[in-house]
Write a protein that holds these residues in place. Structure first.
Motif, short mmCIF file in Angstrom:
data_model
loop_
_atom_site.label_atom_id
_atom_site.label_comp_id
_atom_site.label_asym_id
_atom_site.label_seq_id
_atom_site.Cartn_x
_atom_site.Cartn_y
_atom_site.Cartn_z
N GLN A 184 1.22 -1.34 0.22
CA GLN A 184 0.04 -0.34 -0.26
C GLN A 184 0.67 1.22 0.29
O GLN A 184 0.38 2.00 -0.59
CB GLN A 184 -0.62 -0.06 1.33
N ASP A 185 2.23 1.63 0.93
CA ASP A 185 3.07 2.35 0.81
C ASP A 185 3.35 2.68 -0.45
O ASP A 185 3.87 4.33 -0.89
CB ASP A 185 3.54 2.13 1.26
N TYR A 186 3.91 1.51 -1.15
CA TYR A 186 4.34 1.78 -2.63
C TYR A 186 3.25 2.79 -3.37
O TYR A 186 3.51 2.87 -4.26
CB TYR A 186 4.79 0.37 -3.25
N ALA A 187 2.00 2.60 -3.80
CA ALA A 187 1.48 3.11 -3.96
C ALA A 187 0.87 4.38 -4.00
O ALA A 187 0.81 5.74 -4.10
CB ALA A 187 0.07 2.06 -4.16
N PHE A 188 1.25 4.62 -2.60
CA PHE A 188 1.53 6.05 -2.42
C PHE A 188 2.26 7.05 -2.48
O PHE A 188 2.23 7.86 -3.35
CB PHE A 188 1.37 6.01 -0.19
N VAL A 189 3.91 5.98 -2.53
CA VAL A 189 4.25 6.50 -2.55
C VAL A 189 4.96 7.33 -3.99
O VAL A 189 5.42 8.57 -4.43
CB VAL A 189 6.18 5.72 -2.55
N ARG A 190 4.44 6.29 -5.22
CA ARG A 190 4.75 6.75 -6.67
C ARG A 190 3.66 8.23 -6.62
O ARG A 190 3.54 8.86 -7.07
CB ARG A 190 3.65 6.13 -7.22
N VAL A 191 2.45 8.18 -6.08
CA VAL A 191 1.98 9.33 -6.15
C VAL A 191 2.23 11.04 -5.37
O VAL A 191 2.83 11.33 -5.60
CB VAL A 191 0.36 8.72 -5.76
N PHE A 192 2.53 10.10 -4.03
CA PHE A 192 3.44 11.22 -2.90
C PHE A 192 4.36 12.33 -4.46
O PHE A 192 5.34 12.94 -3.83
CB PHE A 192 4.76 10.13 -2.28
N ALA A 193 6.09 10.91 -5.47
CA ALA A 193 6.45 11.66 -6.15
C ALA A 193 5.57 12.29 -7.15
O ALA A 193 6.31 13.48 -6.71
CB ALA A 193 7.16 10.13 -6.47
N ASP A 194 4.59 12.17 -7.39
CA ASP A 194 4.40 13.43 -7.71
C ASP A 194 3.63 14.75 -7.46
O ASP A 194 4.46 15.83 -7.91
CB ASP A 194 2.85 13.18 -8.58
N LEU A 195 3.19 14.33 -5.88
CA LEU A 195 3.15 15.87 -5.18
C LEU A 195 4.97 16.53 -4.98
O LEU A 195 4.13 17.71 -5.04
CB LEU A 195 2.89 15.19 -3.72
#
Ligand code: HMH
Length: 221
Positions: free
Chosen positions: A46-57
């Protein structure tokens, strides 16, 4: 007059969620090495899915920022997440027996907390050049300050499994601590900016804290 720093104000206002997010049973079990491996594997996917969007942020925060120092600090952080941290994720998935088809699945069913992060990130990204930097930085600062807080608190812990141990050191090493200190100093300056809506940023910071705590809760389900 001794004025409260805006970064301290944000944390004070985020109670009880700040406390719940930084002193969660999930973290205590993880640093002691007693956390169920399946729970941790689930959390990392789940965190890996978070981090990919966080990288966009972070990329948007770079675009919205004005100074080269801001762009440098944030791009160094983005670079770390997409190299050393990504390497940590891949090695951990391998050790925990998680297949790439699962951790890279674009249709992965995400926890409500992860959906909540994605929704808040999208709003911050879409908020435009005027307030985008403040909104993006509030989310980044909250997420990193929460992890740095427990990382530093448990710096003496050294669980045997590398995926627990490195998850601690990724969030308490000297580089990471200096990044978080810089993020807080940026929030302090934003708090002085007349154009900034301090109460709206405080509500956003509190929401992110609440999602951090909820994410640890949901990892046990
Ligand atoms: C949800 C969440 N918040 C913060 C961090 C720290 O980068 C992380 N890896 N995941």
């Amino acid at each position: 007059m001794n004025k409260v720093k805006f970064s301290d104000y944000l944390i004070q206002q985020a109670e009880p969620y700040w406390q719940q997010a930084t002193d969660h049973g999930f973290i205590r079990d993880m640093v002691d090495g007693t956390l169920d491996k399946k729970v941790f594997a689930n959390y990392l996917v789940q965190d890996y899915a978070f981090v990919r969007v966080f990288a966009d942020l972070i990329a948007y925060a770079i675009a919205y920022s004005k100074t080269l120092e801001q762009k440098h600090r944030l791009s160094t952080f983005l670079s770390m997440i997409t190299s050393a941290e990504d390497d940590y994720f891949i090695r951990s998935f391998e050790a925990l027996g998680v297949e790439p088809s699962h951790y890279l699945d674009p249709n992965l069913a995400v926890f409500p907390s992860i959906q909540g992060f994605h929704d808040e990130i999208k709003k911050a990204i879409d908020s435009g050049a005027e307030v985008g930097y403040a909104n993006c930085m509030t989310i980044i600062t909250c997420a990193e300050a929460v992890y740095c807080h427990w990382g530093v608190k448990y710096r003496e812990k050294s669980p045997e499994a590398f995926y627990f141990n490195e998850w601690i050191t990724l969030h308490n090493n000297d580089y990471f601590q200096s990044l978080v200190a810089w993020l807080k100093s940026e929030m302090d300056q934003l708090g002085e900016d007349q154009k900034v809506d301090r109460e709206q940023l405080s509500a956003l910071f509190t929401k992110i804290c609440q999602l951090e705590s909820q994410f640890f809760d949901e990892s046990y389900l």
